[in-house]
Write an enzyme that holds these catalytic residues in place. Sequence first.
Site, PDB file in Angstrom:
ATOM      1  N   ASP A 259      25.671 104.422   0.587  1.00 33.12           N
ATOM      2  CA  ASP A 259      26.280 103.734   1.779  1.00 33.12           C
ATOM      3  C   ASP A 259      27.409 104.301   2.840  1.00 33.12           C
ATOM      4  OD1 ASP A 259      25.565 101.317   3.790  1.00 33.12           O
ATOM      5  OD2 ASP A 259      27.729 100.806   2.876  1.00 33.12           O
ATOM      6  N   GLU A 294      23.701 107.963   3.554  1.00 30.90           N
ATOM      7  CA  GLU A 294      23.961 107.424   5.052  1.00 30.90           C
ATOM      8  C   GLU A 294      24.970 108.114   5.453  1.00 30.90           C
ATOM      9  OE1 GLU A 294      24.117 103.306   7.662  1.00 30.90           O
ATOM     10  OE2 GLU A 294      24.999 103.393   5.871  1.00 30.90           O
TER      11      GLU A 294
END
Length: 611
Positions: A259, A294
């Site tokens: 993330d 990401e």
Amino acid sequence: MPIGAEPQPAGGVHFRVWAPLPARLALVVDGVEHELAVEDGGYRSAFVREARPGSRYGFRLDGRPTPLPDPASRLQPDGPHGLSAVVDPAAYRWSDDAWPGVRGEDGHVVYEMHVGTFTPEGTYAAAAAKLPLLKDVGITVVELMPVAEFCGRFGWGYDGVDLFAPTRLYGTPDDLRAFVDTAHRLGLGVILDVVYNHFGPDGNYLPCFSDTYLTDRYPNEWGDAINFDGPGSAPVREFVRENAAYWVREFHLDGLRLDATQQIFDASPTHIVAELTAAARAAAGRRHVFVVAENEPQEARLVRPVEEGGYGLDGVWHEDLHHTAHVALTGRAEAYYSDYTGSARELLACVKHGFLYQGQRSAWQKKPRGMPALDLPAHRRITFLENHDQVANSAFGLRLVDLGDRARLRVLTALLLLGPGTPMLFQGQEFAATTPFLYFADHKPDLATAVETGRREFISQFPSVAAVETDRPGLEATFRKCALDWSERDRHAWAVALHRDLLTLRRTDPVLAGPYRLDGAVLSDEAFLVRFFGAGDERLLIVNTGREVAWRIWPEPLLAPPADRTWRLVWSSEDPAYGGEGAVSPLAADGSWRFPGRTAALLAAVPDSAA
């Protein structure tokens, strides 16, 4: 593991914790206090003969009346504020010995899932029962949103505080193992979304054990950054590195989704992202591991080989394709979408060159964005039209099927699933789910108010919805309305057929299944073509997101068929099976071209005699 509670083969449990901060530390197991031996570097350990799997334990720091949970707890039965429980990771009997893992270059289709809303039950077991339906459509890899333990009765999972403990909300650790085992029996891989850029604001007891877990030397969007390169960072790096390996080793996960890596700060010679990726691969043994990130600026170094100065990941999310496709579908270009026009030129550039921003200035961010990436293999780009963030960022959690017309959505779906890259779907997208996906988080009152205010401020960057009343994140009703309605899968058979047919083409067509090279040309502001050159065969994909294009002349060489061949329509987004108005070839019998509005068409080069 180097820390945590480890059941021993001959009985008893060995406990080890990194705790350089407290002056006094005692281990409490099933209500009985035990002394810990002091080791070098702030580590302390003890062996407790009476402990066993299921024993509840914690650490009493400096005489506190209430023991704190283990920083490396494998299970928190009562949540982050309760005692830890001893877990035997070897008790589950796996059936996936022959499973090879997931290789990024093998042409996968990813499916992002939030376990708590994927089914009304919100459990691993209920989700596992739906896996055959994903297999049927053509999914090959399931990506679970974070499951590390967090506070509250519901949440997205990005506020995790016990990184080694699968949350109690979805089932037991063995239920998660059974989910992965079931997926592997079906031929599906499973990767896990992990958060190494911050800890949640409630239930994080790590600073009680060491004051070097966090740092204020870097600005972080969600609180204090994790200390990967300052004083006392070596055990912190070990903590995160071992966590990455743990999920792969003990849960047989096929990889990780990292993330917001732009918020993982590390000036060390070897970046922690590269280090934890190597640890995950080592933990897999002979199995292949798939690690993606990401990264808002879409930094190419993430997926470059380590020997070339990269971090060695397999893929990075392709935000640019989502953003320009969103503008093409909805016609709206607010906030960060203002850097895009949704034009045929932009969509084709995504197909041919990948990221749209590779170092040039972003007007929205008022600074350069991205880095050169023209040479990256297409499979390293994770492409998508929806994900958890972008659906929730519509303020009302609306899906694309509710934000734009279906004909144009079918066109963009064809581009996603037939084009280059590693496509990803968000849960329910394959059957045009209309249930929203909103931001939800269950926090104590003062924190809930702050979170709600922060969410309102974030949404305010979109002027069209800045003043509207949105669903409150802390209400259970907000969470409940996000559960998928699986009866829609039957009612929206057109969407299931669309995704299944496109993924079948992607997997079985002799050209689209690759390897191929491609080229493309813009036909109008809203239409373009992509030509795929395979081994002795070719395909032509026409994409038109706007009005019909029917010029009198077409001096475009990529429209010309190969020698002694002609183009024949093999697929159209306007097939009535998908709710279309009828599949019509853009190439007429007399050789003239007409590109119907809001239509995607795939043509194959066939011998003239077969035409």
